[in-house]
Design an enzyme around this catalytic site. Sequence first.
Site, PDB file in Angstrom:
ATOM      1  N   HIS A 284     -12.531  66.138   9.416  1.00 55.48           N
ATOM      2  CA  HIS A 284     -12.825  65.727  11.359  1.00 55.48           C
ATOM      3  C   HIS A 284     -13.662  66.880  11.222  1.00 55.48           C
ATOM      4  O   HIS A 284     -14.444  67.238  12.621  1.00 55.48           O
ATOM      5  CB  HIS A 284     -11.604  65.841  11.555  1.00 55.48           C
ATOM      6  CG  HIS A 284     -12.030  65.126  13.486  1.00 55.48           C
ATOM      7  ND1 HIS A 284     -10.791  64.155  14.294  1.00 55.48           N
ATOM      8  CD2 HIS A 284     -13.183  64.971  14.043  1.00 55.48           C
ATOM      9  CE1 HIS A 284     -11.680  64.135  15.474  1.00 55.48           C
ATOM     10  NE2 HIS A 284     -12.390  64.204  15.131  1.00 55.48           N
TER      11      HIS A 284
ATOM     12  N   TYR B  16      -7.064  61.595  17.885  1.00 54.84           N
ATOM     13  CA  TYR B  16      -6.915  60.534  19.220  1.00 54.84           C
ATOM     14  C   TYR B  16      -5.691  59.818  19.222  1.00 54.84           C
ATOM     15  O   TYR B  16      -5.319  59.320  20.272  1.00 54.84           O
ATOM     16  CB  TYR B  16      -7.879  59.084  18.239  1.00 54.84           C
ATOM     17  CG  TYR B  16      -9.715  59.947  18.442  1.00 54.84           C
ATOM     18  CD1 TYR B  16     -10.122  61.774  18.015  1.00 54.84           C
ATOM     19  CD2 TYR B  16     -10.607  59.179  18.268  1.00 54.84           C
ATOM     20  CE1 TYR B  16     -11.652  61.905  17.767  1.00 54.84           C
ATOM     21  CE2 TYR B  16     -11.456  59.238  17.570  1.00 54.84           C
ATOM     22  CZ  TYR B  16     -12.085  61.257  17.553  1.00 54.84           C
ATOM     23  OH  TYR B  16     -13.517  61.487  17.617  1.00 54.84           O
TER      24      TYR B  16
ATOM     25  N   ASP C 228     -13.880  53.720  16.194  1.00 64.77           N
ATOM     26  CA  ASP C 228     -14.299  54.739  15.590  1.00 64.77           C
ATOM     27  C   ASP C 228     -12.908  55.951  16.392  1.00 64.77           C
ATOM     28  O   ASP C 228     -13.380  55.815  17.057  1.00 64.77           O
ATOM     29  CB  ASP C 228     -15.793  55.956  15.762  1.00 64.77           C
ATOM     30  CG  ASP C 228     -15.658  56.977  15.463  1.00 64.77           C
ATOM     31  OD1 ASP C 228     -15.747  57.523  14.146  1.00 64.77           O
ATOM     32  OD2 ASP C 228     -15.586  58.077  16.461  1.00 64.77           O
TER      33      ASP C 228
ATOM     34  N   LYS D 104     -10.383  59.994  10.952  1.00 67.02           N
ATOM     35  CA  LYS D 104     -10.593  61.317  10.186  1.00 67.02           C
ATOM     36  C   LYS D 104      -9.389  62.047  10.173  1.00 67.02           C
ATOM     37  O   LYS D 104      -8.381  62.286  10.745  1.00 67.02           O
ATOM     38  CB  LYS D 104     -11.722  61.842  11.376  1.00 67.02           C
ATOM     39  CG  LYS D 104     -12.695  61.075  11.855  1.00 67.02           C
ATOM     40  CD  LYS D 104     -13.420  62.270  12.944  1.00 67.02           C
ATOM     41  CE  LYS D 104     -14.318  60.905  13.685  1.00 67.02           C
ATOM     42  NZ  LYS D 104     -14.082  60.036  14.693  1.00 67.02           N
TER      43      LYS D 104
END
Length: 286
Positions: free
Chosen positions: A120, A55, A50, A88
Amino acid sequence: MAQNFTLTSRIKLANGLSMPRIHLGVYLTAGQDTSNAVWWALEAGYRAFDSAQMYRNESEVGSTILKFLSSKANSSGLKREDIHFTSKLASNSSYDAARKSIKQSLKQCGLGYIDLFLLHSPYGGKVARLASWEAVEDAIADGEVKTGGVSNYGVKHLQELLESKPRVLPAVNQIEVHPFNTRTEITSFCQDHDIVVEAYAPLVRALRMKHPVISSLSSKYSCTPAQLLIRWSLQHGFVPLPKSATKSRIAANGDVSGFEIDSADMKHMDGLDEYLVTDWDPVDAD
């Protein structure tokens, strides 16, 4: 007999596809730490990862997956289609921005397609949310994404999307959910509408590992507190995304098939709800 949740167990999605029951979370990992965690997870038997644009590690996750698949470490002969990769959309704005952003994620991960792509958060307002969802629908139509979903959506955001009569229904809602924040209203709505709940922060970011109920039940079931929390999530029908950058913990977190929490203890854990938010909480956003 305990239900045998393993790293190869899968859950059926509303679109007819399926995905693994346990995913490795890579939030707040970067560079070699991300690559190591993904490699160790693949060695331990994980099949799902994930990530997210926010990120900034889509590239490390994707390249490590490809490296593993072509290495001698891949002793079971896994192929790309055996691995499930999630990313996302960082922010909702316009259709064009979202469409371009999805193509960029695809390029970053290098995996040929994205298994699950989520919005997201609901931030940005109704127009931006629905325009971004239309971009996900088109990415699915163009073969760039297999399954579309959302994250941090409250009931009102889910209702808004469903009432817009989308071409593609959201198959997943990824939210923070654990015994200390059970979000029953959202999880019940999702389960009533065939939307799989993915549980992020299933380990409560280690904030409640020494809670007396967690300690006592971990002893009772001869498991770690993390294994207990992951098992609770699985038994509720959720898909937990445990995150660790430690090799031994990554392996242990995927090993939850040897026990089953009985119904009385599940209720006891459900009763620990204190609406504990460990990160952000966009579920009530306008």
